[in-house]
Scaffold this active site. Sequence first.
Site, short mmCIF file in Angstrom:
data_model
loop_
_atom_site.label_atom_id
_atom_site.label_comp_id
_atom_site.label_asym_id
_atom_site.label_seq_id
_atom_site.Cartn_x
_atom_site.Cartn_y
_atom_site.Cartn_z
N GLN A 55 0.53 -0.92 -0.06
CA GLN A 55 -0.06 -0.32 -0.04
C GLN A 55 0.78 1.66 -0.06
O GLN A 55 0.46 2.19 -0.92
CB GLN A 55 -0.98 0.26 1.22
CG GLN A 55 -2.65 1.55 1.80
CD GLN A 55 -3.04 0.86 0.59
OE1 GLN A 55 -3.12 -0.22 -0.19
NE2 GLN A 55 -3.78 1.63 -0.92
N TRP A 66 -7.07 8.62 -4.63
CA TRP A 66 -7.39 7.31 -5.43
C TRP A 66 -7.10 6.25 -4.96
O TRP A 66 -6.65 5.23 -5.28
CB TRP A 66 -6.17 7.94 -6.79
CG TRP A 66 -7.13 8.56 -7.27
CD1 TRP A 66 -6.84 10.57 -7.96
CD2 TRP A 66 -8.34 8.33 -8.69
NE1 TRP A 66 -7.83 11.31 -8.40
CE2 TRP A 66 -8.35 9.74 -8.98
CE3 TRP A 66 -9.24 7.81 -9.19
CZ2 TRP A 66 -9.68 9.95 -9.71
CZ3 TRP A 66 -10.20 7.95 -9.60
CH2 TRP A 66 -10.58 9.12 -9.79
N ALA A 77 -5.25 4.43 -1.01
CA ALA A 77 -5.25 5.10 0.19
C ALA A 77 -4.53 5.18 1.06
O ALA A 77 -3.35 4.58 0.47
CB ALA A 77 -6.26 3.99 1.15
N SER A 124 -6.83 1.49 3.92
CA SER A 124 -7.22 0.48 3.16
C SER A 124 -8.12 -1.20 2.96
O SER A 124 -7.26 -1.36 3.98
CB SER A 124 -5.88 0.33 2.05
OG SER A 124 -6.61 -0.62 0.55
N GLU A 180 -15.19 4.16 -7.85
CA GLU A 180 -13.78 3.02 -7.84
C GLU A 180 -15.40 2.12 -8.31
O GLU A 180 -15.68 1.46 -7.42
CB GLU A 180 -13.25 2.36 -6.64
CG GLU A 180 -12.25 3.87 -6.85
CD GLU A 180 -11.12 2.72 -6.11
OE1 GLU A 180 -11.15 2.30 -5.43
OE2 GLU A 180 -10.14 3.95 -5.65
N HIS A 196 -14.15 -2.15 -7.66
CA HIS A 196 -13.60 -1.98 -5.95
C HIS A 196 -14.59 -3.03 -5.57
O HIS A 196 -16.15 -2.20 -5.24
CB HIS A 196 -13.04 -1.04 -5.44
CG HIS A 196 -12.71 -1.39 -3.51
ND1 HIS A 196 -11.49 -1.36 -3.32
CD2 HIS A 196 -13.55 -1.38 -2.75
CE1 HIS A 196 -11.37 -1.22 -2.63
NE2 HIS A 196 -12.73 -1.37 -1.68
ZN LIG Z 1 -9.60 -0.96 -4.17
#
Ligand SMILES: [Zn+2]
Length: 269
Positions: A154, A182, A184, A189, A236, A239
């Site tokens: 991440q 965009w 995290a 996240s 998103e 996601h």
């Molecule tokens: Zn994602």
Amino acid sequence: MEEKMMQVRNDHPRRSQKRRRKRFPWGDIVATLLVVAICAYVFLSFGEKTPDEETPVRGTSAPTTTQAQDNALADLLAENTQPTASDIDWNLVLVNYENAIPENYEINLVEVAGGEKVDERIYDPLMEMLEAAKEGNWDQLPMVVSGYRTQAKQQKLFQDKVAKYQSEGHSKSEAEELAKQWVAVPGYSEHQAGLAVDINGATYDLYFWLQENSYKYGFIFRYPGSKTEITGVAEEVWHYRYVGVEAATEMYEKGLCLEEYLAERQGEA
Ligand SMILES: [Zn+2]
């Protein structure tokens, strides 16, 4: 102790035989009394020692028994409460720009087709959903292109995004603010919880199919454009986040995002 008693008994017959011939066996009586006294002493000594020896044994064994019972009780209670606790908790854990992933968060990961990993508890519903989603994806199995992410992963994604904005002429702080929309910030996240997946398909229609059907498998369209103000994340379509069928269905029917759903639940509690 036993050795002493043996000696006393062995000595005794010899002495008494010697003395019996001469006069009234006072010696025998004295010796007998002595033996009795010694026996009594020995018995009392044992009597004293036995509790002494037992006490430490009891001292260690008794708590062990109690602890074992406590543990058994704890196990029993855990067994009885775990399904409820886990049903409510793990699948509804909130990770967003305000809520970091809990410290020492533990996950058992399992690999999905394509090599990405997810929390093993969402594997079956995810596979069922992807299989069913073929009908919205030209009969092809959609791909999980991002599942579980480590902190390091991440971190890299975030830094790469910041670097991209910096290369476009933004200052570092500007670049970070833009990147946050965009990607995290590391620790914030859902991907780090292993409960989120980014899905790619052969056609954009896949995302319409998912928006209408994912709740049946316990997944939610986590970042719709209409909820950006609340989630802090731009739309998103790829996601998806697992929350369980019950929560997902309610969110779908009421048009709630996870933050709204949890706030509503908290209000009810
Ligand atoms: Zn994602």
